[in-house]
Scaffold this active site. Sequence first.
Site, PDB file in Angstrom:
ATOM      1  N   ASN A 146       1.924   6.927   5.354  1.00  0.00           N
ATOM      2  CA  ASN A 146       2.279   5.535   5.602  1.00  0.00           C
ATOM      3  C   ASN A 146       1.647   5.054   6.905  1.00  0.00           C
ATOM      4  O   ASN A 146       1.238   5.853   7.738  1.00  0.00           O
ATOM      5  CB  ASN A 146       3.802   5.377   5.672  1.00  0.00           C
ATOM      6  CG  ASN A 146       4.441   5.635   4.322  1.00  0.00           C
ATOM      7  OD1 ASN A 146       3.943   5.202   3.295  1.00  0.00           O
ATOM      8  ND2 ASN A 146       5.541   6.368   4.309  1.00  0.00           N
ATOM      9  N   CYS A 147       1.626   3.741   7.068  1.00  0.00           N
ATOM     10  CA  CYS A 147       1.077   3.089   8.240  1.00  0.00           C
ATOM     11  C   CYS A 147       1.646   3.715   9.512  1.00  0.00           C
ATOM     12  O   CYS A 147       2.852   3.955   9.559  1.00  0.00           O
ATOM     13  CB  CYS A 147       1.413   1.604   8.178  1.00  0.00           C
ATOM     14  SG  CYS A 147       0.699   0.624   9.500  1.00  0.00           S
ATOM     15  N   PRO A 148       0.841   3.993  10.483  1.00  0.00           N
ATOM     16  CA  PRO A 148      -0.578   3.683  10.644  1.00  0.00           C
ATOM     17  C   PRO A 148      -1.506   4.846  10.304  1.00  0.00           C
ATOM     18  O   PRO A 148      -2.701   4.790  10.575  1.00  0.00           O
ATOM     19  CB  PRO A 148      -0.673   3.382  12.134  1.00  0.00           C
ATOM     20  CG  PRO A 148       0.270   4.371  12.752  1.00  0.00           C
ATOM     21  CD  PRO A 148       1.416   4.475  11.754  1.00  0.00           C
ATOM     22  N   ASP A 172      -0.246   4.003   0.147  1.00  0.00           N
ATOM     23  CA  ASP A 172       0.524   3.001   0.888  1.00  0.00           C
ATOM     24  C   ASP A 172      -0.028   1.612   0.562  1.00  0.00           C
ATOM     25  O   ASP A 172      -1.191   1.330   0.859  1.00  0.00           O
ATOM     26  CB  ASP A 172       0.421   3.281   2.390  1.00  0.00           C
ATOM     27  CG  ASP A 172       1.171   2.263   3.242  1.00  0.00           C
ATOM     28  OD1 ASP A 172       1.841   1.376   2.680  1.00  0.00           O
ATOM     29  OD2 ASP A 172       1.082   2.362   4.476  1.00  0.00           O
TER      30      ASP A 172
END
Length: 79
Positions: free
Chosen positions: A16-18, A43
């Site tokens: 997931n981000c980042p 994601d």
Amino acid sequence: MADISVDSVIDCKGLNCPMPVLKVKKAIDSLQIGQIIKVEATDPGTKADIPAWAKRTGNEVLSMSEESGTFVFYVKKAR
């Protein structure tokens, strides 16, 4: 996109981000100008994050597609 010659493949599935953008940045830094990486991510945020990162850093997203819940990007190192 079978017609794109890929120099490296980055697997960001499950991240997931980042993290996907950070992995792409690290991979791009190790390439020569003109080389291409294929990025696979799950994601949904990468649909906006990777193109925004590429634009900000002067790199080029050649293609973006979705295949069975996996987002696939081809990114060319431009600088």
